[in-house]
Design a protein around this motif. Structure first.
Motif, mmCIF file in Angstrom:
data_model
loop_
_atom_site.group_PDB
_atom_site.id
_atom_site.type_symbol
_atom_site.label_atom_id
_atom_site.label_comp_id
_atom_site.label_asym_id
_atom_site.label_seq_id
_atom_site.Cartn_x
_atom_site.Cartn_y
_atom_site.Cartn_z
ATOM 1 N N TYR A 35 -26.826 -10.692 -4.548
ATOM 2 C CA TYR A 35 -25.448 -10.346 -4.337
ATOM 3 C C TYR A 35 -24.645 -11.269 -5.618
ATOM 4 C CZ TYR A 35 -20.748 -11.997 -1.867
ATOM 5 O OH TYR A 35 -20.129 -12.763 -2.072
ATOM 6 N N VAL A 39 -21.217 -9.834 -7.587
ATOM 7 C CA VAL A 39 -20.146 -10.672 -7.856
ATOM 8 C C VAL A 39 -19.860 -11.130 -9.176
ATOM 9 C CG1 VAL A 39 -18.773 -12.496 -7.279
ATOM 10 C CG2 VAL A 39 -19.922 -11.770 -5.537
ATOM 11 N N TYR A 42 -18.945 -7.280 -11.105
ATOM 12 C CA TYR A 42 -17.637 -7.044 -9.963
ATOM 13 C C TYR A 42 -16.644 -7.884 -10.999
ATOM 14 C CZ TYR A 42 -13.441 -5.954 -7.215
ATOM 15 O OH TYR A 42 -12.474 -5.513 -6.858
ATOM 16 N N LYS A 43 -16.334 -9.337 -11.254
ATOM 17 C CA LYS A 43 -15.596 -9.755 -12.334
ATOM 18 C C LYS A 43 -15.476 -9.546 -13.551
ATOM 19 C CE LYS A 43 -15.159 -13.658 -8.803
ATOM 20 N NZ LYS A 43 -15.898 -14.903 -8.108
ATOM 21 N N TYR A 47 -17.821 -2.019 -13.058
ATOM 22 C CA TYR A 47 -18.599 -1.830 -11.792
ATOM 23 C C TYR A 47 -19.374 -1.134 -10.785
ATOM 24 C CZ TYR A 47 -13.692 -3.310 -11.241
ATOM 25 O OH TYR A 47 -12.482 -3.992 -11.399
ATOM 26 N N ALA A 50 -22.539 -2.946 -10.686
ATOM 27 C CA ALA A 50 -22.110 -4.662 -9.292
ATOM 28 C C ALA A 50 -22.280 -3.403 -8.608
ATOM 29 C CB ALA A 50 -20.259 -4.331 -9.031
ATOM 30 N N PHE A 54 -25.017 -5.180 -5.221
ATOM 31 C CA PHE A 54 -24.844 -5.141 -3.900
ATOM 32 C C PHE A 54 -26.295 -4.030 -3.368
ATOM 33 C CE2 PHE A 54 -20.572 -6.012 -5.952
ATOM 34 C CZ PHE A 54 -20.839 -7.440 -5.159
ATOM 35 N N ASN A 66 -19.717 -9.180 2.784
ATOM 36 C CA ASN A 66 -19.368 -9.391 1.603
ATOM 37 C C ASN A 66 -20.156 -7.831 0.641
ATOM 38 O OD1 ASN A 66 -17.352 -12.120 2.676
ATOM 39 N ND2 ASN A 66 -18.633 -13.464 1.411
ATOM 40 N N SER A 67 -21.656 -7.801 1.157
ATOM 41 C CA SER A 67 -21.491 -6.951 -0.239
ATOM 42 C C SER A 67 -21.317 -5.415 0.603
ATOM 43 C CB SER A 67 -23.235 -7.303 0.653
ATOM 44 O OG SER A 67 -23.912 -8.347 -1.134
ATOM 45 N N TYR A 69 -18.476 -5.082 1.114
ATOM 46 C CA TYR A 69 -16.983 -5.257 0.640
ATOM 47 C C TYR A 69 -17.128 -5.056 -0.360
ATOM 48 C CZ TYR A 69 -12.371 -6.725 -0.841
ATOM 49 O OH TYR A 69 -11.152 -7.636 -0.889
ATOM 50 N N TYR A 70 -17.471 -5.887 -1.572
ATOM 51 C CA TYR A 70 -17.608 -5.569 -2.703
ATOM 52 C C TYR A 70 -18.169 -3.877 -3.100
ATOM 53 C CZ TYR A 70 -16.198 -10.201 -3.967
ATOM 54 O OH TYR A 70 -15.206 -11.814 -3.997
ATOM 55 N N SER A 74 -15.729 -2.096 -5.452
ATOM 56 C CA SER A 74 -16.429 -1.205 -6.720
ATOM 57 C C SER A 74 -16.300 0.003 -6.407
ATOM 58 C CB SER A 74 -17.904 -1.882 -6.572
ATOM 59 O OG SER A 74 -18.014 -2.965 -6.965
#
Length: 647
Positions: A35, A39, A42-43, A47, A50, A54, A66-67, A69-70, A74
Motif C-alpha cells: 500500500y 501511494v 501514485y504521487k 499510475y 501504483a 494496490f 483506501n486501496s 480508492y487509489y 490511478s
C-alpha cells in the motif's frame, strides 16, 4: 504421564499460535508495504506501477477502502474509465459514505464511455452525498452543472449535423501539438501555436520528442492552399513559451501570451506588441491591472483594438478557468477585467474566446455546457448589454474529443484545434460554416493611404463613425511604412470612413450596409491632399434634401471634421463651392448651388469658425466631374468642394 502430555500440548499450542501470529504479522507487513509503495508511485504519477501495488495490497485486505480508492484514481489518471468504475464502485459497496467526490469521479468515467444515463445517476449521488454547508456551495454548483450536462447532452448529440466535414490543414499541421489558430479577416493569413522542433525553445534538445516549447507561427493562403508555416521572428518569439496570438483587424496590434519570465506576474501573462515601420515592437507585459498572479491566457482582441477577452484561473471566478474582458478606459489605458458572468462561464473550464468581425459574436470552448465530449465550441451574442445563452455549434465541428481555439474569417470560414484524430495531440482544422453559425455579415474595406501629390505612403488615422448618430465606432491606423489599412464594417449601419493626418486635408467616404448585406471586400485607396494654397477636395459626405439647400443631419459628421480642420489651422481661408448636375435650368441650378454653399458656411460659422475665413460660391452645373447622362455621373457632379484660398 498425563502431566507430560498436557505440557506437550501447551507447548504445541503455543508454537501454533506463535506461527499464526507470525504469519499474520508478515502478511500485515506485506500489505502495508504494498500500500505504501502504491501511494508513493501514485504521487509520482506512475499510475500503472501504483495499480500493481494496490492490487497486491488488496490480496491481503480485500475491503481496504483506501486501496480501492487509489486504485480507482490511478485508472482515472491513466485514462482507463472502465477499470476506474469497477474499483470505485467496489469502494462504494464497502463504504457509501467514503467521500462524495467518489461519485463525481464515477460519473466522469461514465461520461468518458458515453454512458450518460449512469453518469447522471452518479452525479445525482455526488449532489446527494455532498455537504450542504455554506462553504460547500461551489461543490453543489458543480454537481448541478454535471447533472444538467448529462441530462441535456443526449438531445444535443441527437441534433442534425451541419453539412460538410472539417478538413485537417495537412500543410500546416505537424506531429506535435498545433493549436490556437487565428485567421485574419480576409482569410489570407493564419497564425497559430506549435510545439514542433525548430522554434526558439529547446531546438537541440533531442530528449523532448514531442514538445520543444511553444512558439508562434503563421501560414499564408496562396494558390488556393495554405503554405508551409513560417516562424514569427524575435521579439515575438523568445526562449520562453510564446503562444495564443490575436490581432486587430488591420493586423497592426498583437496580443498574445508569454510564460515564465522574470517579469511575470503569474504563470502566464498577456503581452501586447505593435507593428511599427514593418517591425514588431518589443512585447510589453500588460501589467497587474490586466494580469493576475494566476494563469492569464488565450486572448482575443476586437477589430479596432479597444476590447480584449481572455481566459483566466484567477480567484473569484465561477470555475476552473473563466472568461474575462478588459477594455480601454477613459484614460486611454486597459482597465480592470470583468468576469463575463455565469451565463457564459461554468463551474468547469471555459477558454479560448474569439470575438468575430461583427464585434458581438463570441465563440469559445467550454467543458461545462452540454455537448459532445471533453470540451465543445459554443457561440453567444452580446445584445442589449448582456450575453445571450451559449449555443453549441454542433457536429461535425464538435466531436467526442477536445475541440477548442475557434476563429472565423469575415467570409465565414472557420478554423479550430481538435484532438479528434489523436486524444494526445492537437491538429488544426478548417470548415465552411453554415449560415446560422456565422456572425453578422461584414464588409472588409482595405487599401493604401498615400500623398496625392507624391504617392508616398502615409501612416494616417482611420476613423469609422456612424453616419447617422455620429458615434465613433472604431479608430484604426494605416501602416507607417506601406500606407496599408484594413477595416471591418458589420452590416446594419451607415458608416463614414475618414482618414486624417497632420498637414493633410481629411478624406471621407460613406458606406451604407443594410442588415441583409452579404460579405464583400472593397478596395479603396485614399489620396490625402497636402494642406497648401490651391488645394481642392470634395467632401463626399455632405448631403442635402432633394432640390433644396437644407442640410441632412447625416452631413454633420463631415462638417464637424471641416470645422475642426479650420480650428486647427488658424490661418486657413477656404472657399466652399456648390455644384449640381444638369437636371433643370442653368439659372435654377446656379441659384441652388449658391444656396447650398451658403448653408455650409452658415453651419460652420455657428460651429465657431470666423465668417471672414469662409467664402461661398455656387457654380451650378458649369464644372462637371463626370458625364451627366448617367445616374452615377450626376451623383458625382452633385457635390460640395473646399478650396484653400489662403494658408
Amino acid at each position: 504421564m498425563k502431566q507430560t502430555i498436557s505440557y506437550c500440548l501447551i507447548v504445541l499450542s503455543f508454537l501454533i499460535v506463535q506461527r499464526v501470529v507470525g504469519q499474520s504479522t508478515n502478511l500485515d507487513l506485506v500489505f502495508k508495504t504494498a500500500y505504501k509503495n502504491g501511494v508513493t508511485a501514485y504521487k509520482k504519477g506512475d499510475y500503472k506501477e501504483a495499480v500493481e501495488y494496490f492490487q497486491e495490497a488488496l490480496k491481503y485486505q480485500s475491503r481496504h477502502e483506501n486501496s480501492w480508492y487509489y486504485a480507482g484514481m490511478s485508472f482515472v489518471n491513466d485514462h482507463n474509465p472502465e477499470k476506474a468504475i469497477y474499483c470505485l464502485q467496489k469502494l462504494e459497496s464497502i463504504n457509501p459514505d467514503y467521500n462524495a467526490w467518489v461519485y463525481s469521479y464515477i460519473g466522469n468515467a461514465y461520461m468518458q464511455i458515453d454512458d450518460l444515463y449512469n453518469a447522471q445517476k452518479y452525479y445525482e449521488k455526488f449532489y446527494e452525498y455532498s455537504p450542504k454547508e455554506p462553504k460547500d456551495m461551489m461543490t453543489l454548483h458543480l454537481a448541478m452543472n454535471r447533472i444538467n450536462y448529462a441530462k441535456m447532452s443526449p438531445k444535443i448529440r441527437a441534433s442534425k449535423s451541419s453539412n460538410g466535414q472539417p478538413t485537417p490543414l495537412n500543410n500546416v499541421n505537424s506531429s506535435a501539438h498545433d493549436y490556437t489558430p487565428q485567421v485574419n479577416p480576409t482569410g489570407t493569413r493564419l497564425y497559430f501555436t506549435s510545439v514542433r522542433q525548430g522554434g526558439f525553445d529547446n531546438q537541440k534538445d533531442s530528449t523532448r520528442s514531442n514538445n520543444f516549447g511553444e512558439d508562434v507561427y503563421y501560414s499564408s493562403f496562396e494558390n488556393n492552399a495554405w503554405q508551409a508555416p513560417v516562424l514569427m521572428p524575435s521579439p515575438i518569439n523568445s526562449m520562453a513559451d510564446d503562444f495564443g496570438s490575436s490581432f486587430t483587424g488591420d493586423g497592426q496590434t498583437m496580443v498574445y501570451v508569454r510564460c515564465g519570465t522574470e517579469e511575470s506576474i503569474g504563470g502566464c501573462d498577456l503581452y501586447i506588441s505593435y507593428l511599427r515601420n514593418g517591425t514588431w515592437t518589443e512585447p510589453e507585459n500588460m501589467g497587474n491591472v490586466v494580469n493576475s498572479g494566476a494563469w492569464d491566457s488565450q486572448p482575443t482582441i476586437n477589430n479596432d483594438g479597444t476590447r480584449i477577452i481572455f481566459s483566466s484561473t484567477r480567484e473569484g471566478g465561477y470555475g476552473e478557468s473563466d472568461l474575462y474582458e478588459t477594455a480601454i478606459n477613459q484614460y486611454g489605458v486597459w482597465g480592470i477585467p470583468t468576469n463575463l458572468g455565469s451565463t457564459v462561464n461554468t463551474p468547469l473550464s471555459d477558454k479560448s474566446p474569439y470575438i468575430a468581425s461583427d464585434g458581438k459574436s463570441l465563440y469559445y470552448a467550454s467543458e461545462g455546457h452540454p455537448g459532445y465530449g471533453e470540451s465543445d465550441i459554443f457561440y453567444c451574442l452580446f445584445d442589449n448589454g448582456k450575453w445571450s445563452v451559449p449555443i453549441n455549434v454542433g457536429a461535425p465541428i464538435n466531436s467526442s474529443g477536445d475541440d477548442t481555439n475557434f476563429s472565423i474569417s469575415a467570409s465565414g470560414m472557420g478554423y479550430f484545434a481538435s484532438s479528434r484524430l489523436d486524444q494526445n495531440n492537437y491538429d488544426l482544422f478548417e470548415m465552411e460554416l453554415p449560415d446560422h453559425l456565422k456572425p453578422k455579415p461584414s464588409v472588409v474595406v482595405q487599401g493604401i493611404v498615400s500623398n496625392a501629390n507624391t504617392s508616398a505612403p502615409i501612416g494616417a488615422v482611420v476613423l469609422i463613425e456612424d453616419l447617422v448618430t455620429g458615434e465613433l465606432i472604431a479608430l484604426n491606423k494605416s501602416n507607417d511604412e506601406t500606407g496599408e489599412y484594413l477595416i471591418v464594417l458589420p452590416a446594419g449601419r451607415s458608416y463614414s470612413v475618414s482618414a486624417t493626418k497632420d498637414g493633410y486635408f481629411f478624406y471621407s467616404q460613406s458606406f451604407d450596409l443594410p442588415k441583409d448585406a452579404s460579405y464583400a471586400e472593397i478596395k479603396k485607396d485614399i489620396l490625402l491632399e497636402p494642406i497648401e494654397k490651391g488645394t481642392k477636395v470634395v467632401l463626399n459626405n455632405i448631403f442635402f434634401e432633394s432640390g433644396r439647400a437644407e442640410l441632412k443631419p447625416i452631413s454633420y459628421v463631415e462638417l464637424n471634421k471641416a470645422v475642426q480642420l479650420l480650428k486647427d489651422n488658424k490661418t486657413m481661408v477656404i472657399e466652399v463651392g456648390g455644384h449640381t448636375d444638369d437636371v433643370g435650368s442653368d439659372e435654377l441650378n446656379l441659384k441652388l448651388s449658391q444656396a447650398r454653399a451658403d448653408a455650409v458656411v452658415q453651419y460652420m460659422v455657428l460651429a465657431g469658425v470666423e465668417d471672414t475665413r469662409l467664402q461661398a460660391k455656387g457654380y451650378g452645373e458649369s464644372v462637371p466631374l463626370a458625364d451627366n447622362s448617367t445616374d452615377e455621373g450626376r451623383t458625382i457632379n452633385r457635390r460640395t468642394e473646399f478650396v484653400i484660398v489662403e494658408f
